[in-house]
Design an enzyme around this catalytic site. Structure first.
Site, PDB file in Angstrom:
ATOM      1  N   LYS A  45       0.798  -1.220   0.000  1.00 37.08           N
ATOM      2  CA  LYS A  45       0.000   0.000   0.000  1.00 37.08           C
ATOM      3  C   LYS A  45       0.835   1.277   0.000  1.00 37.08           C
ATOM      4  CE  LYS A  45      -4.021  -1.879  -0.116  1.00 37.08           C
ATOM      5  NZ  LYS A  45      -5.188  -1.390  -0.801  1.00 37.08           N
TER       6      LYS A  45
HETATM    7  C1  LIG Z   1      -2.929  -7.048   3.746  1.00 34.62           C
HETATM    8  C2  LIG Z   1      -3.674  -6.706   2.516  1.00 34.62           C
HETATM    9  N1  LIG Z   1      -3.836  -7.642   1.578  1.00 34.62           N
HETATM   10  C3  LIG Z   1      -4.540  -7.404   0.459  1.00 34.62           C
HETATM   11  C4  LIG Z   1      -5.125  -6.181   0.223  1.00 34.62           C
HETATM   12  C5  LIG Z   1      -5.934  -5.965  -1.031  1.00 34.62           C
HETATM   13  O1  LIG Z   1      -5.301  -5.127  -1.957  1.00 34.62           O
HETATM   14  P1  LIG Z   1      -6.210  -4.198  -2.873  1.00 34.62           P
HETATM   15  O2  LIG Z   1      -6.886  -3.220  -1.968  1.00 34.62           O
HETATM   16  O3  LIG Z   1      -5.239  -3.535  -3.793  1.00 34.62           O
HETATM   17  O4  LIG Z   1      -7.186  -5.055  -3.586  1.00 34.62           O
HETATM   18  C6  LIG Z   1      -4.976  -5.186   1.196  1.00 34.62           C
HETATM   19  C7  LIG Z   1      -5.644  -3.903   1.038  1.00 34.62           C
HETATM   20  O5  LIG Z   1      -5.757  -3.120   1.944  1.00 34.62           O
HETATM   21  C8  LIG Z   1      -4.230  -5.445   2.348  1.00 34.62           C
HETATM   22  O6  LIG Z   1      -4.036  -4.516   3.285  1.00 34.62           O
END
Ligand SMILES: Cc1ncc(COP(=O)(O)O)c(C=O)c1O
Length: 331
Positions: A45
């Site tokens: 992120k």
């Molecule tokens: C630990 C974790 N895995 C997966 C995701 C999913 O990613 P995306 O929001 O880009 O779909 C997030 C999103 O906040 C996350 O914090």
């Protein structure tokens, strides 16, 4: 605003590690994109935090002293709180009440204001993280709600950085990409770039049981029952985020929370590596669904967004429950 202070940080540009255990298990090259090596807030992120702040400065009038506001499962918030410190901004993060204590601790340590909300069910629910963040930003003149669910800078960050990195690191040999889906930004942005290089690359998303994205992908209509889904940090939704682009995704696997935790603990025993909960879901989906279909020449990339140290209390609790359950069964 001067972004030069970020030049010594590695936002993205994370390693792609060949996982010997998984390669043996799945019978082909399995590579792990280790996003916890991003040096700012230690997750995938960081990429979108940087892109969204840059965009807000350029297009939404964000300036020093202003407040960035976001609804986050924690990692986006941590990236933003780090940026806020460097860029002399204030930061206010709305998290679901189920957010891990470790993430809340990091946010507070970075001087972010943290508000715990009832759910993350999107802008149609007045008590969701998204609605609370929007309400605050509307009421406060110098506050900007970044809204990662609909902000194009989220998709763009992965299209311009994650996709090209993976393509380059695999020298164009990638055949499968697998990632968890929350806002949809990671999978959609990365997938668009990879499919543009080679439309045969298979793109698989992962979500918890009860989440709606798998059904939406199949039928392109919002499923009638949009109730609750199993809580796996960062992934799963009961609305369709603007950054979820089904046209670039081939399939979405659903995993149970129980199997995810068991897989994560098993992986830790076999490899000594403690991955984050949504990485455990990616592991579970890959092993459960792909074991029999991969060829030795395939090159599979799994995206691990963060590290297990962000969840060790939840993992310890689960491990204790599992041990107690086994003891009870043995008696
Ligand atoms: C630990 C974790 N895995 C997966 C995701 C999913 O990613 P995306 O929001 O880009 O779909 C997030 C999103 O906040 C996350 O914090």
């Amino acid at each position: 605003m001067n972004f030069n202070c970020l030049s010594s940080f590695c936002i993205g540009n994370t390693p792609l590690r060949k996982d010997l255990f998984l390669s043996g298990l799945l019978g082909c090259s399995v590579l792990v994109k280790e996003e916890f090596n991003s040096s700012l807030g230690m997750s995938s992120k960081d990429r979108i935090a940087f892109y969204m702040v840059k965009d807000a400065v350029k297009n939404k009038g964000l300036k020093e002293g202003d407040t960035i506001v976001e609804a986050s499962s924690g990692n986006t918030g941590i990236g933003l709180a780090s940026l806020a410190k460097l860029l002399e901004l204030k930061c206010r993060i709305y998290v679901n009440k189920s957010c891990s204590e470790e993430k809340v601790g990091v946010l507070l340590n970075l001087d972010a204001s943290v508000e715990k909300c009832e759910n993350s069910n999107g802008l149609t629910d007045p008590v969701s993280t998204q609605s609370c963040a929007l309400r605050y930003a509307k009421k406060n003149k110098n506050a900007v709600f970044l809204n990662q669910y609909n902000n194009v800078a989220n998709f763009k960050a992965h299209f311009e950085t994650t996709g090209p990195e993976i393509w380059k690191q695999t020298e164009g040999r990638i055949t499968h990409f697998i990632a968890g889906v929350g806002t949809g930004g990671t999978i959609s942005g990365t997938a668009k770039y990879l499919k543009e290089q080679n439309p045969d690359i298979q793109i698989y998303g992962v979500e918890p049981l009860g989440s709606v994205l798998n059904e939406y992908l199949k039928n392109r209509i919002m499923p009638s029952s949009s109730g609750t889904f199993e809580k796996i940090d960062g992934i799963g939704r009961n609305f369709i985020p603007g950054n979820f682009h089904p046209e670039f995704i081939d399939y979405i696997f659903q995993v149970s929370k129980e199997n995810t935790f068991q897989r994560l603990l098993d992986y830790k025993e076999k490899t000594g590596f403690l991955c984050g909960v949504s990485s455990g879901a990616v592991l579970q989906a890959s092993i459960e669904n792909l074991s029999d279909s991969l060829k030795p020449t395939d090159v599979v990339v799994l995206l691990f967004p963060d590290h297990g140290s962000r969840y060790f209390r939840k993992l310890n609790t689960y491990e204790r429950q599992l041990i107690n359950h086994r003891i009870k069964r043995a008696i």
